[in-house]
Design a protein around this motif. Structure first.
Motif, short mmCIF file in Angstrom:
data_model
loop_
_atom_site.label_atom_id
_atom_site.label_comp_id
_atom_site.label_asym_id
_atom_site.label_seq_id
_atom_site.Cartn_x
_atom_site.Cartn_y
_atom_site.Cartn_z
N SER A 200 -21.98 48.92 -27.17
CA SER A 200 -20.82 50.00 -26.89
C SER A 200 -19.52 49.38 -27.77
CB SER A 200 -20.56 50.26 -25.71
OG SER A 200 -20.08 49.10 -24.89
N GLN A 201 -19.26 48.17 -27.54
CA GLN A 201 -18.16 47.60 -28.48
C GLN A 201 -18.47 47.45 -30.05
OE1 GLN A 201 -18.04 43.78 -26.70
NE2 GLN A 201 -16.41 44.36 -25.49
N GLU A 202 -19.41 47.30 -30.50
CA GLU A 202 -19.72 47.39 -31.77
C GLU A 202 -19.75 48.81 -32.32
OE1 GLU A 202 -23.30 43.94 -31.97
OE2 GLU A 202 -23.82 45.77 -32.00
N ASP A 203 -20.18 49.78 -31.55
CA ASP A 203 -20.12 51.09 -31.92
C ASP A 203 -18.58 51.68 -32.15
OD1 ASP A 203 -22.65 51.61 -32.04
OD2 ASP A 203 -22.86 52.27 -29.83
N ARG A 204 -17.83 51.10 -30.97
CA ARG A 204 -16.42 51.34 -31.23
C ARG A 204 -15.67 50.74 -32.43
NH1 ARG A 204 -13.04 50.16 -25.69
NH2 ARG A 204 -11.53 50.80 -27.13
N LEU A 205 -15.92 49.62 -32.65
CA LEU A 205 -15.43 49.04 -33.67
C LEU A 205 -15.79 49.39 -34.95
CD1 LEU A 205 -13.30 46.47 -34.19
CD2 LEU A 205 -15.47 45.17 -34.63
N LEU A 206 -17.11 49.69 -35.31
CA LEU A 206 -17.51 50.28 -36.42
C LEU A 206 -17.31 51.83 -36.84
CD1 LEU A 206 -21.27 48.93 -36.55
CD2 LEU A 206 -19.24 48.35 -37.93
#
Length: 361
Positions: A200-206
């Motif tokens: 979820s954090q990767e999705d937000r950052l990307l």
């Protein structure tokens, strides 16, 4: 829940070696980093077109990526060559007109205007400068008008001389873009695997990087194009070389605060003191109402996806980006600010219980 990892001395050695190797790799690609970054950013803008092509050629990903790169080349290179040739032509005509105006009494009529005479008296009386005289300015303007054509040719030659670097950077960007479009899923998958964040954090950052990159490109460059186009129309209607001054206004729009006023204000004053009062009023109203509204309405609208940043943060991200990185800082500045905001939000969520406890003590 994964087992907690105990970091040993060998782990630290591996991490230090990896960081050193990554820094060495950065030094190797540092001269080409702008081309690489622009390839990733342009790939985000090209994906809608590329996906349509790739859908029709599911078994030929290389050909699909090649067609996408060719389309980008046609979109960018041909208009640039056309505009450059027209700018040189109109700039040359402008230098001839300026020289004719200076040498045939136009400059004297300008300085004899009551408003100009009052401006000289005010400047010589109140401003802490050396005394200004119409003769000094006439001489400098005459020298400028005679050398403007030569300077323009020199600038054109320099631009053509730098064309090799531009072509190398552009085709390097195309080369990287080809692989980014073709292997996008593999590249994103590798980044997700390496980054030690939750999905979820990767999705937000990307997602944030994608949105901010798009909004920075759209907000800065499309606004400059729109302002240059509208400003060029206004200058052309007022009797100036439209394409030449429209292009200058497009570049001037990148300058914070002043922007296109750097061009249309002197043009309006010139029309006013030379007796074209109606056209002076028209140009001022057109520039404020049309050209100015583009910057006030279009830029915030296009940059509304900049990570929830307010207008002040966007302003300083653009200003600082230009100061630190040059023109490409219009993309880097908002991107750095937006990533920082997202990381702060992640930090707040990850340590919310501790921060709440700390607030109570």
């Amino acid at each position: 829940m994964p087992e907690k990892i105990r970091i040993s001395s060998s782990h630290w050695l591996l991490i230090i070696a990896l960081l050193a190797a990554a820094f060495a790799c950065y030094l190797l690609i540092e001269p080409y980093i702008n081309s690489i970054v622009m390839a990733f950013i342009i790939s985000m803008l090209m994906f809608p077109i590329h996906n349509r092509i790739a859908t029709k050629l599911p078994k030929h990903q290389n050909i699909a990526a090649l067609i996408s790169c060719f389309i980008l080349t046609v979109i960018v290179v041909l208009p640039l060559l056309t505009v450059f040739g027209a700018i040189v032509q109109q700039g040359s005509k402008f230098s001839q007109s300026l020289y004719h105006w200076v040498t045939h009494g136009g400059i004297q009529a300008f300085f004899n205007h009551p408003l100009v005479d009052k401006a000289f008296n005010f400047a010589n009386h109140y401003l802490p400068f050396d005394s200004l005289t119409p003769q000094q300015i006439s001489e400098k303007l005459a020298n400028f008008s005679t050398s403007f054509g030569t300077k323009l040719v020199g600038i054109s030659a320099k631009v053509l001389g730098d064309a090799t670097n531009f072509i190398m950077d552009f085709f390097l960007m195309l080369f990287v873009l080809f692989f980014v479009l073709r292997d996008n899923d593999k590249i994103i998958g590798s980044l997700r695997h390496i980054i030690p964040l939750s999905r979820s954090q990767e999705d937000r950052l990307l997602t944030e990087i994608e949105q901010v990159s798009k909004s920075a490109v759209m907000g800065s460059f499309l606004t400059a194009i729109a302002q240059g186009f509208a400003g060029g129309i206004g200058m052309w209607l007022a009797g100036f070389p439209g394409l030449f001054w429209g292009t200058i206004m497009g570049f001037a729009s990148f300058i914070p605060v002043i922007g296109t006023a750097l061009v249309w204000v002197p043009a309006t004053i010139y029309l006013l003191v030379t007796g074209d009062i109606n056209w002076a009023i028209f140009l001022a109203i057109w520039s404020i109402a049309i050209v100015g509204s583009i910057d006030n309405l279009l830029r915030p609208f296009l940059m509304q996806g900049s990570g929830g940043m307010n207008t002040l943060m966007i302003f300083f991200s653009l200003l600082g980006g230009i100061q630190l990185f040059g023109l490409i800082g219009l993309i880097y500045g908002p991107l750095i600010f937006a990533i920082t905001v997202v990381l702060f939000n992640m930090y707040d969520e990850e340590f919310r219980s501790f921060l709440s406890w700390q607030d109570k003590n």
